[in-house]
Each structure stands twice: as C-alpha cells, then as structure tokens.
Design a protein around this motif. Structure first.
Motif, mmCIF file in Angstrom:
data_model
loop_
_atom_site.group_PDB
_atom_site.id
_atom_site.type_symbol
_atom_site.label_atom_id
_atom_site.label_comp_id
_atom_site.label_asym_id
_atom_site.label_seq_id
_atom_site.Cartn_x
_atom_site.Cartn_y
_atom_site.Cartn_z
ATOM 1 N N ALA A 197 9.528 41.474 -6.907
ATOM 2 C CA ALA A 197 10.540 40.792 -7.427
ATOM 3 C C ALA A 197 10.083 39.949 -8.363
ATOM 4 O O ALA A 197 9.166 39.270 -8.503
ATOM 5 C CB ALA A 197 11.382 40.196 -6.203
ATOM 6 N N ALA A 198 11.306 39.716 -9.640
ATOM 7 C CA ALA A 198 10.791 38.832 -10.599
ATOM 8 C C ALA A 198 10.860 37.507 -10.191
ATOM 9 O O ALA A 198 10.475 36.532 -10.851
ATOM 10 C CB ALA A 198 11.835 38.975 -11.884
ATOM 11 N N ALA A 199 11.689 36.967 -9.337
ATOM 12 C CA ALA A 199 11.976 35.865 -8.699
ATOM 13 C C ALA A 199 12.104 36.020 -7.260
ATOM 14 O O ALA A 199 12.757 37.042 -6.847
ATOM 15 C CB ALA A 199 13.012 34.853 -9.416
ATOM 16 N N VAL A 200 12.043 34.869 -6.506
ATOM 17 C CA VAL A 200 12.212 34.858 -4.961
ATOM 18 C C VAL A 200 12.744 33.339 -4.585
ATOM 19 O O VAL A 200 12.172 32.256 -5.066
ATOM 20 C CB VAL A 200 10.886 34.958 -3.949
ATOM 21 C CG1 VAL A 200 11.221 34.604 -2.707
ATOM 22 C CG2 VAL A 200 10.074 36.236 -4.299
ATOM 23 N N LEU A 201 13.837 33.423 -4.022
ATOM 24 C CA LEU A 201 14.562 32.059 -4.037
ATOM 25 C C LEU A 201 14.616 32.058 -2.448
ATOM 26 O O LEU A 201 14.764 32.826 -1.472
ATOM 27 C CB LEU A 201 16.086 32.243 -4.376
ATOM 28 C CG LEU A 201 16.318 32.869 -5.828
ATOM 29 C CD1 LEU A 201 17.719 33.085 -6.252
ATOM 30 C CD2 LEU A 201 15.583 32.116 -6.610
ATOM 31 N N THR A 202 15.000 30.665 -1.938
ATOM 32 C CA THR A 202 15.124 30.388 -0.633
ATOM 33 C C THR A 202 16.595 30.193 -0.258
ATOM 34 O O THR A 202 16.902 30.480 1.043
ATOM 35 C CB THR A 202 14.375 28.813 -0.245
ATOM 36 O OG1 THR A 202 15.308 28.015 -1.145
ATOM 37 C CG2 THR A 202 12.930 28.955 -0.458
ATOM 38 N N ASP A 203 17.597 30.445 -1.196
ATOM 39 C CA ASP A 203 18.907 30.080 -1.017
ATOM 40 C C ASP A 203 19.496 30.550 -2.187
ATOM 41 O O ASP A 203 19.276 30.518 -3.537
ATOM 42 C CB ASP A 203 19.353 28.742 -0.655
ATOM 43 C CG ASP A 203 20.748 28.520 -0.458
ATOM 44 O OD1 ASP A 203 21.593 28.756 -1.089
ATOM 45 O OD2 ASP A 203 21.046 28.169 0.925
ATOM 46 N N VAL A 204 20.843 31.657 -1.882
ATOM 47 C CA VAL A 204 21.508 31.975 -3.163
ATOM 48 C C VAL A 204 22.102 31.026 -4.029
ATOM 49 O O VAL A 204 22.348 31.562 -5.171
ATOM 50 C CB VAL A 204 22.694 32.879 -2.449
ATOM 51 C CG1 VAL A 204 23.983 32.339 -2.119
ATOM 52 C CG2 VAL A 204 23.138 34.003 -3.632
ATOM 53 N N THR A 205 22.233 29.827 -3.635
ATOM 54 C CA THR A 205 22.800 28.990 -4.385
ATOM 55 C C THR A 205 21.956 28.346 -5.564
ATOM 56 O O THR A 205 22.189 28.029 -6.643
ATOM 57 C CB THR A 205 23.078 27.558 -3.852
ATOM 58 O OG1 THR A 205 22.118 27.001 -3.095
ATOM 59 C CG2 THR A 205 24.311 28.097 -2.821
ATOM 60 N N GLU A 206 20.481 28.922 -5.531
ATOM 61 C CA GLU A 206 19.522 28.883 -6.373
ATOM 62 C C GLU A 206 19.793 29.866 -7.569
ATOM 63 O O GLU A 206 18.843 29.873 -8.578
ATOM 64 C CB GLU A 206 18.092 28.624 -5.971
ATOM 65 C CG GLU A 206 17.765 27.811 -4.935
ATOM 66 C CD GLU A 206 16.423 28.002 -4.209
ATOM 67 O OE1 GLU A 206 15.640 28.921 -4.608
ATOM 68 O OE2 GLU A 206 16.327 27.386 -3.137
ATOM 69 N N LEU A 207 20.507 30.911 -7.592
ATOM 70 C CA LEU A 207 20.468 32.055 -8.389
ATOM 71 C C LEU A 207 20.755 31.389 -9.766
ATOM 72 O O LEU A 207 20.197 32.356 -10.774
ATOM 73 C CB LEU A 207 21.577 33.153 -7.696
ATOM 74 C CG LEU A 207 21.693 34.291 -8.541
ATOM 75 C CD1 LEU A 207 20.270 34.977 -8.724
ATOM 76 C CD2 LEU A 207 22.738 35.186 -8.094
ATOM 77 N N PRO A 208 21.918 30.679 -10.109
ATOM 78 C CA PRO A 208 22.325 30.498 -11.445
ATOM 79 C C PRO A 208 21.190 30.033 -12.076
ATOM 80 O O PRO A 208 20.950 30.319 -13.676
ATOM 81 C CB PRO A 208 23.458 29.322 -11.338
ATOM 82 C CG PRO A 208 24.064 29.804 -9.994
ATOM 83 C CD PRO A 208 23.024 30.114 -8.997
ATOM 84 N N GLU A 209 20.390 28.954 -11.868
ATOM 85 C CA GLU A 209 19.330 28.476 -12.615
ATOM 86 C C GLU A 209 18.097 29.381 -12.777
ATOM 87 O O GLU A 209 17.338 29.557 -13.534
ATOM 88 C CB GLU A 209 18.471 27.414 -11.615
ATOM 89 C CG GLU A 209 17.435 26.538 -12.107
ATOM 90 C CD GLU A 209 17.613 26.180 -13.754
ATOM 91 O OE1 GLU A 209 16.849 25.991 -14.416
ATOM 92 O OE2 GLU A 209 18.804 25.832 -14.119
#
Length: 215
Positions: A197-209
């Motif tokens: 993956a190009a990025a891995v987030l812990t929470d979907v709310t981090e997506l815009p950033e």
C-alpha cells in the motif's frame, strides 16, 4: 489522483465481525463445519461466490441461493436499527468528496450498500456504488474496482482505493490503483500485501490528510 474509491465493510462500517458471526451461525444451523481459513477466504467474495463456498467447502445443507438468502436476510435484520457506521466515517467521506469524486466498491449486496448510504445520509455525496454482485468476479479480482472507476469516468490508475482486508487490498492493487490501507483490527490483513500500500492508516479519519500527502 482524480477520484477515491472506498471499500465499505471494515472501512466505513464495522461489519466484518457481523458477517463472520452470521455466516458461522448459518453454517452451524445447517449442518456445515466451519474451517479456520474460512473467515479470511470469504472476505471480498461476491454473494454468489461466498454462497457456493458455504455449500461446497463448508458443507451446509442448503442450495447456494438459499444460503445467500439466509445470510443476507439475517444481515438485513442486524441493520434494521441502522448499520454500525464507524466513528467519523460520514465526515471523512464528505471531506474527501469535497475534493474528489467518490465511489464505493463493496462485496456487500446492493441492499446493504443502500442501507449504509441512507443511514449515513451520503446518497448525494457518493456518485457511484458498485457491488461485486454486479461484476464477473469478487475480490481479490479487480473487477469491482475497475467498474467503479469506469462509472466515475476516471482511469483506474488515477484512483485511490481505501481497503482493510487482504483480498480487498489485492483487488485494488490488481486494478493498479493507489492503495491506502486501513487494517481491520479484528482481522488484520497479510503484512506482505499491506506493505504494498502507498499509505497505511490507523483510522479512516486520517484519510483526508493522507490524500494531501500523496497528491
């Protein structure tokens, strides 16, 4: 990136455990035997695919059509009070839709996708919603992602895909989208697949950033 395509279960709705619980119950009630690998194997399959899996691999004494009807009927009952929308999911979709066309590419049947859109009041925001029932193959094949991109009028390689499961990640990668992983804490994806993956987030709310960083 010209568009963003969201998976539904595990990304916007906390439903992966519900699907697992309901399928396990149906298998037990109808003479089948659950296998350790079944949970992850089923994630991402289209309705016809997972219904056949319950019959052919887990041995339930129903037809595939009856299996699908029974499981989806029980899921619909669980959604009667509203689907378990993840905290911040609605606001995240709206924030992203303020910058990009947005679609959903899900293995859920159309009725459950619509239940989410209605409950979250996102019908006017999500331009396209595709179920893997509406394409030839479910995830990990890329079909549902390619169809979502096509309906948006955007090339798949110009889309970001937001996924949580191993099969979902594989599907988005196969579609050659920019993949953003939001690992499901209950059913973590294969680390080797997630690493692509190009990025891995812990929470979907981090997506815009994350999208701003990747743009």
């Amino acid at each position: 990136m010209d568009a963003v395509v969201f998976d539904l279960d595990g990304v916007l709705v906390d439903s992966e455990q519900l699907w697992d619980e309901v399928r396990r119950s149906v298998v037990a009630e109808h003479g089948g035997t659950w296998k350790e690998e079944a949970t992850r194997a089923l994630q991402g399959m289209s309705t016809p695919e997972w219904a056949r899996y319950l019959v052919d691999e887990l041995g339930i004494r129903l037809s595939a059509e009856q299996a699908a009807e029974t499981v989806i009927g029980e899921m619909a009952k669980r959604y009667e009070g509203g689907p378990p929308v993840l905290p911040g999911a609605e606001d995240t979709v709206r924030a992203v839709a303020g910058r990009y066309p947005v679609a959903i590419a899900s293995s859920s049947p159309p009725s459950l996708i619509e239940a989410f859109l209605t409950a979250a009041d996102l019908g006017d925001v999500v331009r396209v919603a595709v179920s893997s029932e509406q394409v030839a193959q479910g995830k990990p094949a890329p079909d549902v992602y390619l169809e979502a991109a096509s309906r948006l009028g955007v090339g798949a390689s110009a889309c970001a895909a937001v996924e949580d499961s191993t099969n979902g990640l594989r599907a988005a990668l196969a579609a050659e989208m920019t993949v953003i992983g939001v690992p499901n804490p209950h059913f973590p994806p294969d680390p080797l697949v997630l690493a692509e993956a190009a990025a891995v987030l812990t929470d979907v709310t981090e997506l815009p950033e994350a999208l701003r960083r990747l743009q």
